[in-house]
Design a protein around this motif. Sequence first.
Motif, mmCIF file in Angstrom:
data_model
loop_
_atom_site.group_PDB
_atom_site.id
_atom_site.type_symbol
_atom_site.label_atom_id
_atom_site.label_comp_id
_atom_site.label_asym_id
_atom_site.label_seq_id
_atom_site.Cartn_x
_atom_site.Cartn_y
_atom_site.Cartn_z
ATOM 1 N N ILE A 18 21.953 24.941 12.619
ATOM 2 C CA ILE A 18 20.942 25.703 12.907
ATOM 3 C C ILE A 18 19.956 26.058 11.680
ATOM 4 O O ILE A 18 20.542 26.882 10.841
ATOM 5 C CB ILE A 18 21.302 27.109 13.788
ATOM 6 N N THR A 19 18.802 25.798 11.718
ATOM 7 C CA THR A 19 17.759 25.977 10.451
ATOM 8 C C THR A 19 16.784 27.109 10.799
ATOM 9 O O THR A 19 16.339 27.720 9.998
ATOM 10 C CB THR A 19 17.091 24.842 10.236
ATOM 11 N N GLU A 20 16.568 27.433 12.256
ATOM 12 C CA GLU A 20 15.812 28.536 12.748
ATOM 13 C C GLU A 20 16.346 29.852 12.473
ATOM 14 O O GLU A 20 17.638 29.894 12.495
ATOM 15 C CB GLU A 20 15.416 28.164 14.244
ATOM 16 N N ASP A 21 15.478 30.774 12.501
ATOM 17 C CA ASP A 21 15.977 32.320 12.661
ATOM 18 C C ASP A 21 17.266 32.512 13.712
ATOM 19 O O ASP A 21 16.878 32.058 14.755
ATOM 20 C CB ASP A 21 14.861 33.017 12.904
ATOM 21 N N ILE A 22 18.020 32.940 13.339
ATOM 22 C CA ILE A 22 19.361 32.941 14.490
ATOM 23 C C ILE A 22 18.542 33.722 15.550
ATOM 24 O O ILE A 22 19.076 33.591 16.801
ATOM 25 C CB ILE A 22 20.583 33.616 13.776
ATOM 26 N N ASN A 23 17.921 34.912 15.457
ATOM 27 C CA ASN A 23 17.472 35.748 16.587
ATOM 28 C C ASN A 23 16.799 34.978 17.424
ATOM 29 O O ASN A 23 16.812 35.297 18.811
ATOM 30 C CB ASN A 23 16.615 36.972 16.020
ATOM 31 N N VAL A 24 16.036 34.031 17.191
ATOM 32 C CA VAL A 24 15.036 33.085 18.063
ATOM 33 C C VAL A 24 16.072 32.161 18.755
ATOM 34 O O VAL A 24 15.851 32.299 20.182
ATOM 35 C CB VAL A 24 14.170 32.265 17.167
ATOM 36 N N VAL A 25 17.145 31.861 18.283
ATOM 37 C CA VAL A 25 18.126 31.036 18.915
ATOM 38 C C VAL A 25 18.834 31.824 20.093
ATOM 39 O O VAL A 25 18.764 31.602 21.255
ATOM 40 C CB VAL A 25 19.075 30.450 18.006
ATOM 41 N N LEU A 26 19.092 32.944 19.693
ATOM 42 C CA LEU A 26 19.874 33.838 20.303
ATOM 43 C C LEU A 26 19.104 34.272 21.688
ATOM 44 O O LEU A 26 19.463 34.439 22.809
ATOM 45 C CB LEU A 26 20.506 35.281 19.535
ATOM 46 N N ASP A 27 17.782 34.556 21.432
ATOM 47 C CA ASP A 27 16.926 35.228 22.318
ATOM 48 C C ASP A 27 16.606 34.066 23.363
ATOM 49 O O ASP A 27 16.690 34.393 24.531
ATOM 50 C CB ASP A 27 15.570 35.566 21.804
ATOM 51 N N TYR A 28 16.486 32.788 22.839
ATOM 52 C CA TYR A 28 16.373 31.685 23.730
ATOM 53 C C TYR A 28 17.745 31.458 24.709
ATOM 54 O O TYR A 28 17.543 31.475 25.985
ATOM 55 C CB TYR A 28 16.113 30.307 23.201
ATOM 56 N N LEU A 29 19.019 31.659 24.152
ATOM 57 C CA LEU A 29 20.105 31.391 24.847
ATOM 58 C C LEU A 29 20.513 32.588 25.792
ATOM 59 O O LEU A 29 20.946 32.340 26.919
ATOM 60 C CB LEU A 29 21.073 31.352 23.990
ATOM 61 N N HIS A 30 19.832 33.659 25.642
ATOM 62 C CA HIS A 30 19.957 34.711 26.292
ATOM 63 C C HIS A 30 18.859 34.676 27.428
ATOM 64 O O HIS A 30 19.226 34.770 28.619
ATOM 65 C CB HIS A 30 19.889 36.033 25.812
#
Length: 120
Positions: free
Chosen positions: A43-55
Amino acid sequence: FGSQDIPAPWLVFDFVLHKFAELKKLRKVGKSNTEEIAHICGITEDINVVLDYLHYEAGTLLYYSDIPGLNEYVITDFQLIFDSISKIIIQYFDDNSKDGPHLADKNLFKQKGQINALVL
């Protein structure tokens, strides 16, 4: 995940995060472990962006970036939320509960709608 395009590392991350939680018998994963797993998964993106998407989009986990205390964890087991709500109801509304909060905590809840973070 429906018909939306999602980067492959995000799918791998979601799978590995859930498998990590399962193997460690965790219902929630600490943010530092989550970040480490994300890095390993590419993962190279901001982890918060990824977590928000998965949520919010995929619905595979729960992550509340804007709630102090909860933003330190990624919840992989949805049952944890239901168990926590049940515990709050029992402790704050059952006057006969011996495991309930102190009177000051109950008054804080009644006056301001706030609960002691230790309940969660």
